[in-house]
Design an enzyme around this catalytic site. Structure first.
Site, mmCIF file in Angstrom:
data_model
loop_
_atom_site.group_PDB
_atom_site.id
_atom_site.type_symbol
_atom_site.label_atom_id
_atom_site.label_comp_id
_atom_site.label_asym_id
_atom_site.label_seq_id
_atom_site.Cartn_x
_atom_site.Cartn_y
_atom_site.Cartn_z
ATOM 1 C CG ASP A 72 -2.481 -1.738 -2.936
ATOM 2 O OD1 ASP A 72 -3.324 -2.547 -2.476
ATOM 3 O OD2 ASP A 72 -1.261 -1.986 -2.969
ATOM 4 C CD GLU A 92 0.977 -8.884 0.320
ATOM 5 O OE1 GLU A 92 1.479 -9.098 1.430
ATOM 6 O OE2 GLU A 92 0.501 -7.782 -0.011
ATOM 7 C CG HIS A 124 -2.764 -5.784 -3.219
ATOM 8 N ND1 HIS A 124 -2.898 -5.219 -1.972
ATOM 9 C CD2 HIS A 124 -1.887 -6.799 -3.076
ATOM 10 C CE1 HIS A 124 -2.114 -5.862 -1.120
ATOM 11 N NE2 HIS A 124 -1.494 -6.835 -1.755
HETATM 12 C C1 ACM Z 1 4.523 -6.097 -1.356
HETATM 13 O O1 ACM Z 1 5.171 -5.585 -0.425
HETATM 14 N N1 ACM Z 1 3.330 -6.619 -1.118
HETATM 15 C C2 ACM Z 1 5.037 -6.169 -2.700
#
Ligand code: ACM
Ligand code: ZN
Length: 767
Positions: free
Chosen positions: A192, A333, A267
């Site tokens: 991440d 996201e 991410h």
């Molecule tokens: C997430 O909680 N962004 C998968």
């Protein structure tokens, strides 16, 4: 007296009792038949098994070392004598790949299963019936016949090791806890923005740079400053490939598959800190310290072919380490702005004939899926991978509610359910007073226990695409093993029962009883866990011209005490027995009492404001959203006004006007009507353009008594509650119509620009 005698007689005559009284296994087995007597494991006990079956030998090794750990006893191997525990893998119908049969008599235990998985689960059932730690207690097992198998094949637990790095020892403890409760998928979130945690030999900077950040652990996630060039990056860590191999084997012994997550295309600020050429801007950046993303690139460039070469090389090493059929590639996201401003990304869109950046993400995922399939694996990703078109064979992890999962199952794609409510275990489980700071939300133990992974929206045919469900533990606010334990215990046990046990065998009270031996186990092991959610739920019901309030708690058999005079309740306060009718404005406070002690740090509290419409029926011209029903149909006349918490109190309507009519049931004289509306920019909720107030004597002919035009801009980002109102000369009326006009579309510059806007309203006050 008589009854007891009869039961005793039954025992003597039949030597059999159909009861699960003494069997406190979680998840609850499919079938348990108890008999009289016990089997005692001692130094003379031998295990019998086919030593040439390597899988079986691996399971026996787990069993023998577990027995040794709790008793010091070294089980003998394959000595044919009277007291034996025999293990056999053979064809057994109707129990599937993970099922088992366990028969305990006073002289023998026999365990049979179709595979090693079932053998391991029989062992876990046995271990739950024994002490959890080393004691001198006799290892006594009740005589019982159990047949058991899971309802779902995906029984997952996720752990984010990017936001905080957890050592291999902590990972093993997590896996061990999962295994005890028959969870079988460990979703390891290895990548991440704030840390890359897996050694990739071909790209050493991913870990030498991407795994280390400046230590701001003492500052709350969202408030951390960004690193400066000469700061020491001391916080972090990563797993070497050797460590990963060991953990994969450790998990496999316990029938746990590790699904690695290698996030993309967003991410990945950590990867870009290591190799800036992977982003659109190609600019140098330092590893993120927390939630401050100012001027940080966190997407791979989707127009750059060398990014795909990099990812294929990374995935090749990942697939060599993880035998899992599924490889998780994230996909959630992705802020598409950098792609909009990147020449390479825009060229890709043109060349591939894509419509927009959503389709560019879809192109990205499809290209990666093709590679993963070429290696005989399957791709899984978060539900955003639906946007712009799902890759041909992708499995979807539904986290933004169940919508994505429902959509994917209808498209005949496999689905894992992990909706924020109730599957995000980084949310509070009680309190929040007295609880460790969490990211927000509230997913209580009972919320988890009550979860049903198959959405009602799916027909029989499409239900089969739901592989199961999973809890996610994101760690922005979690930095220690103790805190990890606390967030998953005991919620994981509730989820394990949801995923393993028969749907119609669910029993909250019985589950709570069976939790007690697990609590004892946690105490013995020194695990941190939540002992219960003592919050009282105050639920108003506005109907039949009355406001009635019910109080409830998750604690089976708990006594609830309450006050209506503003003081905190104590053990001498009114005991709640029946719904409370509220007819004057007041503040209700309530708490749970157990063993003569108030259990709440802060009592539940609700202020009620009584006005002329309280208890009256409300009808809507356009239906309110099923997601924002608050306390039901008449939430706008329940004497409670909404706060900034969007999922409580408010009635929400998407893209439409809120036109509400109240029937006061008799002519009343009034001089004022008001309605509260909410603006919460980040949640796509906007104040109405204006609100029209009308009154009527007969419900047919209405007179306008006021119009209140909004004077707050839709670009205001601070959450805002505005009261729209009309004051007028006294009117004698029976019907009131309030029309709040939705701005219809999210405004220019908003992330949802052009998409339907939400309108949120609460309490219509009439005086
Ligand atoms: C997430 O909680 N962004 C998968
Ligand atoms: Zn680009």
């Amino acid at each position: 007296m008589k009854k007891l005698f009869l039961i005793a007689l039954t025992l003597v005559i039949n030597n059999i009792v159909f009861s699960q009284e003494n069997i406190a296994i979680i998840p609850k087995p499919v079938s348990v038949v108890m008999h009289n007597g016990n089997f005692v494991i001692d130094a003379k006990t031998t295990v019998l098994f086919d030593v040439y079956n390597k899988e079986l030998a691996n399971a026996i090794q787990f069993f023998s070392s577990s027995i040794k750990e709790i008793s010091g006893i070294e089980l003998r191997k394959n000595l044919h004598q009277e007291k034996s525990i025999s293990f056999q893998i053979k064809q057994i119908p109707n129990i599937g790949n993970e099922g088992y049969q366990l028969k305990i008599t006073s002289t023998n235990i026999t365990i049979t299963a179709n595979s090693k998985a079932g053998i391991i689960y029989a062992i876990q059932s046995i271990l739950q019936l024994l002490p959890g730690v080393r004691t001198n207690a006799i290892l006594k097992l009740p005589c019982v016949v159990i047949e058991d198998y899971p309802r779902f094949e995906w029984r997952g637990m996720h752990l984010d090791v990017s936001r905080h790095f957890f050592s291999p020892e902590i990972i093993k403890e997590y896996i061990n806890l999962m295994a005890r409760y028959k969870m079988n998928i460990f979703h390891w979130h290895l990548v991440d923005d704030q840390g890359w945690r897996i050694e990739i030999k071909k790209y050493p900077k991913l870990t030498s740079v991407g795994a280390w950040r400046v230590d701001y652990t003492n500052i709350v996630w969202g408030n951390r400053p960004q690193a400066k060039p000469n700061d020491d990056a001391t916080y972090g860590g990563y797993y070497t490939q050797e460590q990963i191999k060991e953990i994969v084997a450790y998990a496999a012994q316990r029938n746990i598959t590790i699904v690695p997550e290698i996030e993309m295309p967003g991410h990945v600020a950590s990867a870009i800190a290591a190799y800036p050429e992977l982003s659109c801007s190609q600019k140098f950046q330092l590893p993120l310290t927390g939630g401050n993303y100012t001027n940080i690139s966190s997407n791979y460039c989707a127009g750059n072919d060398s990014v795909f070469v990099f990812l294929q090389n990374v995935l090749t090493e990942v697939m060599q380490l993880f035998p899992s059929k599924y490889i998780h590639v994230g996909g959630d996201e992705v802020d598409k702005t950098p792609w909009k401003n990147c020449i390479k990304c825009q060229n890709r869109i043109k060349k591939e004939g894509l419509k927009n950046e959503e389709e560019l993400q879809s192109y990205f995922m499809k290209r990666i899926e093709k590679f993963i399939i070429s290696k005989n694996r399957k791709m899984i990703g978060w539900d955003e991978i639906l946007e712009g078109g799902l890759a041909p064979e992708a499995t979807v992890m539904s986290w933004r509610g169940e919508t994505g999962g429902i959509e994917a199952a209808k498209q005949k794609h496999n689905v894992v359910m992990t909706p924020g409510a109730p599957c995000y275990f980084d949310h509070y489980q009680t309190g929040p007073e007295g609880e460790p700071l969490a990211i927000g939300g509230m997913n209580t133990l009972k919320n988890v226990y009550d979860y049903e992974p198959i959405p009602k929206e799916l027909n029989n045919e499409n239900q089969k695409y739901v592989l199961g469900a999973q809890a996610n533990l994101w760690t922005e606010f979690i930095t220690t093993a103790e805190h990890v334990e606390y967030m998953v215990l005991p919620r994981m046990l509730a989820l394990s029962e949801v995923l393993w046990s028969k749907k119609d065998a669910k029993d909250w009270i019985d589950f709570n009883k069976r939790l007690q031996p697990s609590f004892k186990y946690f105490d013995q092991k020194g695990f941190h866990y939540n002992k219960g959610n003592y919050n009282v739920t105050i639920k108003p019901v506005s109907k039949n011209n009355q406001l009635v309030v019910t109080l409830s708690s998750e604690i089976p058999g708990a006594t609830i005490v309450y006050t209506t005079n503003g003081t905190d309740p104590n053990i001498g306060s009114n005991i709640y027995t029946n719904p409370i009718t509220i007819s004057t404005s007041l503040t209700l406070k309530a708490a749970v009492v157990v063993n003569n002690k108030v259990m709440n740090i802060k009592p539940a509290e609700q202020k009620f404001v009584i006005h002329k419409a309280v208890g009256k029926n409300v009808t809507y011209q356009y239906p309110i959203s099923k997601y924002y029903t608050a306390d039901g149909n008449n939430s706008l006349t329940d004497g409670i006004t909404g706060t900034f918490a969007v999922n409580k109190y408010w009635h929400g309507i998407n893209g439409n006007d809120l036109i509400a009519t109240i029937d006061l049931t008799e002519i009343k004289s009034i001089t004022n009507i008001s309605i509260n509306c909410l603006q919460k920019y980040a949640d796509w909720i906007f104040l109405p353009r204006s609100v029209l107030f009308e009154v009527s004597e007969n419900g047919v002919n209405y007179t306008t008594v006021g119009k209140d035009v909004n004077n707050i801009s839709s670009s205001i980002k601070e959450p805002t509650i505005k009261t729209f109102s009309a004051t007028f000369h006294q009117e004698n009326v029976r019907y009131i119509r309030v029309s709040a006009y939705n701005i219809k579309e999210c405004p220019k510059g908003h992330p949802g620009e052009g998409k339907p806007a939400w309108l949120f309203a609460d309490e219509i006050m009439v005086n």
